[in-house]
Design an enzyme around this catalytic site. Sequence first.
Site, short mmCIF file in Angstrom:
data_model
loop_
_atom_site.label_atom_id
_atom_site.label_comp_id
_atom_site.label_asym_id
_atom_site.label_seq_id
_atom_site.Cartn_x
_atom_site.Cartn_y
_atom_site.Cartn_z
N ARG A 125 17.54 -16.13 2.38
CA ARG A 125 18.09 -15.85 3.49
C ARG A 125 16.20 -15.65 4.73
O ARG A 125 16.14 -15.27 4.64
CB ARG A 125 18.67 -15.30 4.36
CG ARG A 125 20.02 -15.74 5.36
CD ARG A 125 21.20 -14.52 5.29
NE ARG A 125 19.96 -13.36 6.07
CZ ARG A 125 20.86 -12.91 6.35
NH1 ARG A 125 22.15 -13.08 6.43
NH2 ARG A 125 20.30 -11.66 6.80
N THR B 103 15.58 -18.42 10.88
CA THR B 103 16.37 -19.54 11.12
C THR B 103 18.01 -18.73 10.52
O THR B 103 18.40 -19.04 10.61
CB THR B 103 16.74 -20.43 10.56
OG1 THR B 103 16.39 -20.17 8.69
CG2 THR B 103 14.78 -21.54 10.72
N ASP C 111 19.61 -4.20 2.67
CA ASP C 111 19.23 -5.40 2.17
C ASP C 111 19.16 -5.39 0.56
O ASP C 111 19.11 -3.95 -0.15
CB ASP C 111 18.38 -5.82 2.48
CG ASP C 111 17.68 -6.95 1.57
OD1 ASP C 111 17.97 -7.45 0.72
OD2 ASP C 111 16.95 -7.67 2.41
N ASP D 97 16.88 -6.06 -2.34
CA ASP D 97 16.08 -4.61 -1.95
C ASP D 97 15.81 -3.47 -2.60
O ASP D 97 15.88 -2.83 -3.21
CB ASP D 97 15.15 -4.06 -0.37
CG ASP D 97 14.28 -5.77 0.24
OD1 ASP D 97 13.79 -6.20 -1.00
OD2 ASP D 97 14.17 -5.72 1.29
C1 PRP Z 1 21.34 -11.66 0.66
C2 PRP Z 1 22.77 -11.07 0.04
C3 PRP Z 1 22.83 -12.56 0.44
C4 PRP Z 1 22.90 -13.02 1.36
C5 PRP Z 1 23.73 -12.69 2.33
O1 PRP Z 1 20.36 -11.97 -0.14
O2 PRP Z 1 22.61 -10.77 -1.41
O3 PRP Z 1 22.28 -13.81 -0.88
O4 PRP Z 1 21.44 -12.15 1.75
O5 PRP Z 1 23.61 -13.64 3.68
P1 PRP Z 1 24.13 -15.01 4.02
O6 PRP Z 1 25.97 -14.91 3.90
O7 PRP Z 1 23.82 -14.86 5.60
O8 PRP Z 1 23.70 -16.08 3.29
P2 PRP Z 1 18.42 -11.83 0.55
O9 PRP Z 1 18.56 -13.61 1.61
O10 PRP Z 1 17.91 -11.44 0.99
O11 PRP Z 1 17.74 -12.51 -1.09
P3 PRP Z 1 17.29 -11.21 -2.17
O12 PRP Z 1 18.77 -10.92 -2.44
O13 PRP Z 1 17.21 -12.13 -2.81
O14 PRP Z 1 17.09 -10.00 -1.19
#
Ligand code: PRP
Length: 209
Positions: free
Chosen positions: A103, A107, A199, A202
């Site tokens: 994400r 944005t 997160d 992480d």
């Molecule tokens: C987090 C989580 C989901 C997403 C949820 O991943 O694991 O994939 O965000 O958010 P959303 O419903 O608003 O799209 P992240 O983008 O932090 O990536 P990562 O798992 O690599 O840390």
Amino acid sequence: MENLFIIDHPLIKRDLTYLRDKNTPSSTFRVILRRLTSLMAFEITKDLELLVKEVETPLEVTQGYVLKSEVVLVPILRAGLGMVDPFLELIPEARVGHIGLYRDEETLKPVDYYFKLPKNLDKSIVIVLDPMLATGGSICTAISYLKAKGASRIKVVSLIAAPEGINKLTTEHPDVQIYIAVLDRQLNQRGFILPGLGDAGDRVFGTEN
Ligand code: PRP
């Protein structure tokens, strides 16, 4: 919302508490995430259809069963990776696809960076794994991609969801079955689920600092 299933179980509630705790280290977080996913997997798979197949016991032939459809697991990188093994322990014959999304912090829109899926998605039960469903942008992007590749029977497994993400997902993909452990209160301005657990990616991989 007939396709939203909140799996209510005392052991799930206890394990969610460990995951929410900011003092839980990554080593423990990974173990609990696996255990929690196992607890949920039993419920998520209870409507899988069977075919009858004879089996010969040491004494006689009797009726046995095999799964009717192939199962494809699709973790969303990164955090979804922590949910794959518990499903493979229950369904070792499942195939595994990967979808890489992160994400954008400004944005909050998903950015895709990797897709690798098995063939015959149209004949498979596809189980998408991601512990967090926040805005719903990532999961909706993943499902649109899976449908474009032929998937039509899709289940989403998440642990913690925000109402905003559930609304988006059920509006854009009303046919998808959604399984969660808890529906949290809301998103904050940075798109984090409150109270949530931070997160997940992480915390699984120890990259928070
Ligand atoms: C987090 C989580 C989901 C997403 C949820 O991943 O694991 O994939 O965000 O958010 P959303 O419903 O608003 O799209 P992240 O983008 O932090 O990536 P990562 O798992 O690599 O840390």
